[in-house]
Design a protein around this motif. Structure first.
Motif, PDB file in Angstrom:
ATOM      1  N   TYR A  10      17.378  55.737 -85.240  1.00  0.00           N
ATOM      2  CA  TYR A  10      17.234  57.198 -85.155  1.00  0.00           C
ATOM      3  C   TYR A  10      17.140  57.839 -86.531  1.00  0.00           C
ATOM      4  N   GLY A  11      17.292  57.039 -87.581  1.00  0.00           N
ATOM      5  CA  GLY A  11      17.200  57.519 -88.964  1.00  0.00           C
ATOM      6  C   GLY A  11      16.272  56.598 -89.724  1.00  0.00           C
ATOM      7  N   SER A  12      16.737  56.074 -90.845  1.00  0.00           N
ATOM      8  CA  SER A  12      15.870  55.258 -91.700  1.00  0.00           C
ATOM      9  C   SER A  12      15.359  53.993 -91.013  1.00  0.00           C
ATOM     10  N   LEU A  13      16.032  53.509 -89.986  1.00  0.00           N
ATOM     11  CA  LEU A  13      15.495  52.354 -89.250  1.00  0.00           C
ATOM     12  C   LEU A  13      14.151  52.689 -88.603  1.00  0.00           C
ATOM     13  N   MET A  14      13.874  53.986 -88.394  1.00  0.00           N
ATOM     14  CA  MET A  14      12.600  54.371 -87.800  1.00  0.00           C
ATOM     15  C   MET A  14      11.437  54.071 -88.746  1.00  0.00           C
ATOM     16  N   TRP A  15      11.610  54.313 -90.023  1.00  0.00           N
ATOM     17  CA  TRP A  15      10.502  54.155 -90.961  1.00  0.00           C
ATOM     18  C   TRP A  15      10.687  53.000 -91.948  1.00  0.00           C
ATOM     19  N   ARG A  16      11.873  52.436 -91.974  1.00  0.00           N
ATOM     20  CA  ARG A  16      12.129  51.317 -92.877  1.00  0.00           C
ATOM     21  C   ARG A  16      13.029  50.313 -92.169  1.00  0.00           C
ATOM     22  N   PRO A  17      12.491  49.636 -91.130  1.00  0.00           N
ATOM     23  CA  PRO A  17      13.360  48.737 -90.369  1.00  0.00           C
ATOM     24  C   PRO A  17      13.846  47.544 -91.198  1.00  0.00           C
ATOM     25  N   GLY A  18      12.967  46.940 -91.979  1.00  0.00           N
ATOM     26  CA  GLY A  18      13.390  45.830 -92.821  1.00  0.00           C
ATOM     27  C   GLY A  18      13.551  44.500 -92.097  1.00  0.00           C
ATOM     28  N   PHE A  19      13.011  44.382 -90.907  1.00  0.00           N
ATOM     29  CA  PHE A  19      13.112  43.135 -90.146  1.00  0.00           C
ATOM     30  C   PHE A  19      11.837  42.928 -89.329  1.00  0.00           C
ATOM     31  N   ALA A  20      11.623  41.690 -88.917  1.00  0.00           N
ATOM     32  CA  ALA A  20      10.456  41.349 -88.099  1.00  0.00           C
ATOM     33  C   ALA A  20      10.671  41.823 -86.664  1.00  0.00           C
TER      34      ALA A  20
END
Length: 179
Positions: A10-20
């Motif tokens: 809901y925050g930075s994981l939306m645009w920068r997940p960092g995982f496959a």
């Protein structure tokens, strides 16, 4: 039959997940809302001058992104997320049912705000949030940049969060006045 593994951001994981991931879908989580409700004493502030970061506060609904993870990648992704999301244990992992944009309902891993953690800020007025965010800076940069990134990426997702936009205006006014 393999188990589907999903992660909700809901925050930075939306645009920068960092995982496959195998699939990314816009998604909605009901019963929680996106809020600046956690004091940041490392990434966007310091102990002397805390900033604020996002968490999931009770009530409402939040639009975010859900990622389907390949079963073979799950152990690595899960370890990465625990390290990323729980360095100060301000978030607790849990499961939640979300609705994907295509209508499917899936269970996801979600990192909820720990309302019992000392860094839990709770329900702050927009004015108090602006006071904390304006001028705060930590290891990951200025707190206002985190807010700007959020708004920019939400807009790219087709989400207009009027409260966050109002908050940014208040923070920018405070920072301009401080110059």
């Amino acid at each position: 039959m393999s188990i589907e593994r999903w992660v909700f951001g809901y925050g930075s994981l939306m645009w920068r997940p960092g995982f496959a991931f195998q699939e990314r879908q816009p998604a909605t989580l009901h019963g929680r809302r996106r809020a600046f409700c956690i004091y940041s004493v490392h990434h966007r502030g310091t102990y002397e001058r805390p900033g604020l970061v996002l968490g999931l506060a009770p009530g409402g609904a939040v639009r975010g992104a859900a990622y389907r993870i390949a079963e073979a990648d799950w152990p690595e992704v899960y370890a990465y997320l625990r390290e990323r999301e729980q360095p100060t244990e301000t978030y607790v992992e849990g499961a939640a049912n979300i609705r994907l944009a295509d209508g499917r309902r899936v269970e996801t891993l979600v990192f909820f705000s720990d309302v019992h953690h000392p860094q839990w800020a709770g329900a702050l007025s927009l004015e108090r949030q602006a006071d904390l965010i304006a001028g705060a800076k930590g290891l990951s940069g200025r707190n206002v940049e985190y807010l700007r990134d959020l708004i920019e990426h939400l807009r790219e997702e087709g989400v207009r969060d009027h409260a966050m936009e109002a908050l940014l205006g208040m923070v920018e006014a405070r920072e301009l006045a401080a110059e």
